[in-house]
Design an enzyme around this catalytic site. Sequence first.
Site, PDB file in Angstrom:
ATOM      1  N   CYS A   1      37.894  46.779  39.906  1.00 52.34           N
ATOM      2  CA  CYS A   1      39.344  46.665  40.130  1.00 52.34           C
ATOM      3  C   CYS A   1      40.117  47.205  38.931  1.00 52.34           C
ATOM      4  CB  CYS A   1      39.722  45.225  40.426  1.00 52.34           C
ATOM      5  SG  CYS A   1      39.177  44.068  39.159  1.00 52.34           S
TER       6      CYS A   1
ATOM      7  N   GLU B   1      44.016  38.599  44.036  1.00 54.28           N
ATOM      8  CA  GLU B   1      43.570  39.583  43.041  1.00 54.28           C
ATOM      9  C   GLU B   1      43.254  40.847  43.814  1.00 54.28           C
ATOM     10  OE1 GLU B   1      43.421  39.513  39.743  1.00 54.28           O
ATOM     11  OE2 GLU B   1      44.518  37.656  40.010  1.00 54.28           O
TER      12      GLU B   1
HETATM   13  P1  NAD Z   1      38.700  43.700  51.629  1.00 55.70           P
HETATM   14  O1  NAD Z   1      40.118  43.292  51.521  1.00 55.70           O
HETATM   15  O2  NAD Z   1      38.312  44.642  52.701  1.00 55.70           O
HETATM   16  O3  NAD Z   1      37.766  42.414  51.830  1.00 55.70           O
HETATM   17  C1  NAD Z   1      37.792  41.332  50.913  1.00 55.70           C
HETATM   18  C2  NAD Z   1      37.302  40.090  51.631  1.00 55.70           C
HETATM   19  O4  NAD Z   1      38.259  39.715  52.616  1.00 55.70           O
HETATM   20  C3  NAD Z   1      35.987  40.281  52.365  1.00 55.70           C
HETATM   21  O5  NAD Z   1      35.213  39.116  52.215  1.00 55.70           O
HETATM   22  C4  NAD Z   1      36.436  40.455  53.803  1.00 55.70           C
HETATM   23  O6  NAD Z   1      35.465  40.108  54.764  1.00 55.70           O
HETATM   24  C5  NAD Z   1      37.615  39.501  53.865  1.00 55.70           C
HETATM   25  N1  NAD Z   1      38.590  39.758  54.933  1.00 55.70           N
HETATM   26  C6  NAD Z   1      38.792  40.893  55.644  1.00 55.70           C
HETATM   27  N2  NAD Z   1      39.817  40.708  56.523  1.00 55.70           N
HETATM   28  C7  NAD Z   1      40.264  39.445  56.352  1.00 55.70           C
HETATM   29  C8  NAD Z   1      41.324  38.676  56.930  1.00 55.70           C
HETATM   30  N3  NAD Z   1      42.119  39.170  57.875  1.00 55.70           N
HETATM   31  N4  NAD Z   1      41.520  37.417  56.484  1.00 55.70           N
HETATM   32  C9  NAD Z   1      40.748  36.899  55.504  1.00 55.70           C
HETATM   33  N5  NAD Z   1      39.729  37.576  54.929  1.00 55.70           N
HETATM   34  C10 NAD Z   1      39.489  38.834  55.337  1.00 55.70           C
HETATM   35  O7  NAD Z   1      38.303  44.242  50.196  1.00 55.70           O
HETATM   36  P2  NAD Z   1      36.910  44.864  49.767  1.00 55.70           P
HETATM   37  O8  NAD Z   1      36.833  46.258  50.288  1.00 55.70           O
HETATM   38  O9  NAD Z   1      35.822  43.908  50.079  1.00 55.70           O
HETATM   39  O10 NAD Z   1      37.049  44.877  48.178  1.00 55.70           O
HETATM   40  C11 NAD Z   1      37.533  45.954  47.445  1.00 55.70           C
HETATM   41  C12 NAD Z   1      38.923  45.648  46.954  1.00 55.70           C
HETATM   42  O11 NAD Z   1      38.921  44.488  46.146  1.00 55.70           O
HETATM   43  C13 NAD Z   1      39.451  46.762  46.077  1.00 55.70           C
HETATM   44  O12 NAD Z   1      40.786  47.044  46.436  1.00 55.70           O
HETATM   45  C14 NAD Z   1      39.406  46.158  44.686  1.00 55.70           C
HETATM   46  O13 NAD Z   1      40.323  46.711  43.779  1.00 55.70           O
HETATM   47  C15 NAD Z   1      39.696  44.730  44.968  1.00 55.70           C
HETATM   48  N6  NAD Z   1      39.261  43.875  43.858  1.00 55.70           N
HETATM   49  C16 NAD Z   1      40.204  43.294  43.058  1.00 55.70           C
HETATM   50  C17 NAD Z   1      39.819  42.521  41.967  1.00 55.70           C
HETATM   51  C18 NAD Z   1      40.844  41.871  41.062  1.00 55.70           C
HETATM   52  O14 NAD Z   1      40.454  41.009  40.292  1.00 55.70           O
HETATM   53  N7  NAD Z   1      42.109  42.254  41.132  1.00 55.70           N
HETATM   54  C19 NAD Z   1      38.470  42.354  41.686  1.00 55.70           C
HETATM   55  C20 NAD Z   1      37.541  42.972  42.507  1.00 55.70           C
HETATM   56  C21 NAD Z   1      37.944  43.732  43.587  1.00 55.70           C
END
Ligand code: NAD
Length: 511
Positions: A280, A246
């Site tokens: 999102c 997502e």
């Molecule tokens: P991010 O991708 O930076 O981090 C998300 C999670 O992934 C965190 O827990 C982070 O620590 C972890 N992570 C980071 N690197 C990783 C790796 N290499 N392997 C596995 N896990 C790793 O995103 P963010 O900044 O925390 O969140 C914001 C984003 O989330 C925005 O783009 C937003 O649109 C999206 N989002 C989408 C939805 C949806 O339902 N489509 C809902 C909420 C947020």
Amino acid sequence: MAILEAVPSDAPRRRLRALSPATRKPIGEFDCASADDVRAAVERARKAQTGWAELGFDERARHLWRLLDQFVHHQDEIVDAVVAETGKARAEAISMEVFAPCDALTYYAKHAGKILAPEKKRIHGMMGLMKKLKIVWEPLGVVGLITPWNGPVALTVVPLAQALMAGNAVVHKPSEVTPFSALLVKRFCEDAGLPPDLYEVVQGDGETGAALVEADVDKISFTGSVATGRKVAEACGRRLIPCTLELGGKDAMIVCADADLDRAADGALIGSCMNTGHYCCGTERIYVVEEVYDTFLKKVMDRAQKLRQGDEGEFDVGAVFWDKQMDIIEDHIEDARAKGARILMGGRRNPNLDGLFYEPTVVTDVTHDMKLMRDETFGPIVAIQKVADEDEAIALANDSDYGLNGNVWTRDSHKGFQIAERIHTGAVCVNDMAITYGLPEAPFGGRKSSGIGKVNGEMGLKGYCHPKPISMDRRGKGPIQGGYPYTRKGEAGMQRVIKLLYGTRLGRWLA
Ligand code: NAD
């Protein structure tokens, strides 16, 4: 000042300190789980999962009802924890982090048993005379859950409720920006009497998340950015385990000439600024047909000027949750400004507040060569573009690498549906915004760069299962049809059947 700081430590694990983005005061420290810690958590969860799966739906639902009680009774504690981590408005913490989890727990406790009940399937044609088929929905085992910081409790509990009701255990890596609310959820699970290791929390940053994907989990449920989602998908592909992604969005709003402009202006504001724009399915681009552009803009400005930003008492728009997001918001606005956009209000950090606050901002004269209209901004920005007609609005809405959600505003519901069908996104709302994730009856998931797979409701729930077809011969005795020895007579008989069944109209009707 960053709101996440490394803390010098003699311990073998890296230690981080989290600060409130609203007050910049420290709210706690945590150790980043190592790969060994993660593997150990997965092992513990796997042991707990066996007994959990054996409980059956009714008993699992009883546990979820008790978990729901925890949420209802500890509303203020949840709101306080989330507000400390994020600086969001309390009303948003209540609706997003308490109401949505309560609704998800209720829905899945009530409906999962029906949705995942074994299904008898009628087999078509001649085969149906000889065979029976049943599909059973088996849990996958241990699900790795990786979540972002914008909805720390909601984005945990909605998938957690599904994974648990389907009979799985969950190991969860919450965002490093919001590391504490997941511990609250864990405490609630324990107090509700769920098996102690069924829901494990491993705190940490990307390194811990990557370790979780590499650990012995059976699926990854990931919510986060496109860049991280790609890495997760690559690792899951190599490991041959399923994942749902997502990811980000760049939702467009289309305002038709016949829209209820007061409602649309309200929708533009809340769609763009709710959760400080960190949503999102937040509205990131607004296309308004020229006939009503001036009236709509005036209504938006009247409302925007009344928005209250703050960190205590009653206010509408809270803090930016993370300094890294602040950098992106500022970069997009400066890029737009440099390329000729008009900033009608906001467009800067709030000088009256010490924390990470970006003023609610209204921008017009935007174009698709600006980052503001192409990349995810995730801030309290209302970006409005005038268009000649609905066709131009649809073309611009579709001119995006993202495809999560979108919304259309018109008094003509038939036209609303027609425009919705022409928008290339996972979901669309008419005269409403951003609600789809909260409707479990709707399969939710992005197209294009916004993700892979569906979460929530029947499809999401089934995604936490392996659908196992069990076929059975109706007779179960006597010679096996088509078995050894192969003979010329048998071959000729089979060919006659093929001709009769598939080479004649009657045969095709029967088949
Ligand atoms: P991010 O991708 O930076 O981090 C998300 C999670 O992934 C965190 O827990 C982070 O620590 C972890 N992570 C980071 N690197 C990783 C790796 N290499 N392997 C596995 N896990 C790793 O995103 P963010 O900044 O925390 O969140 C914001 C984003 O989330 C925005 O783009 C937003 O649109 C999206 N989002 C989408 C939805 C949806 O339902 N489509 C809902 C909420 C947020």
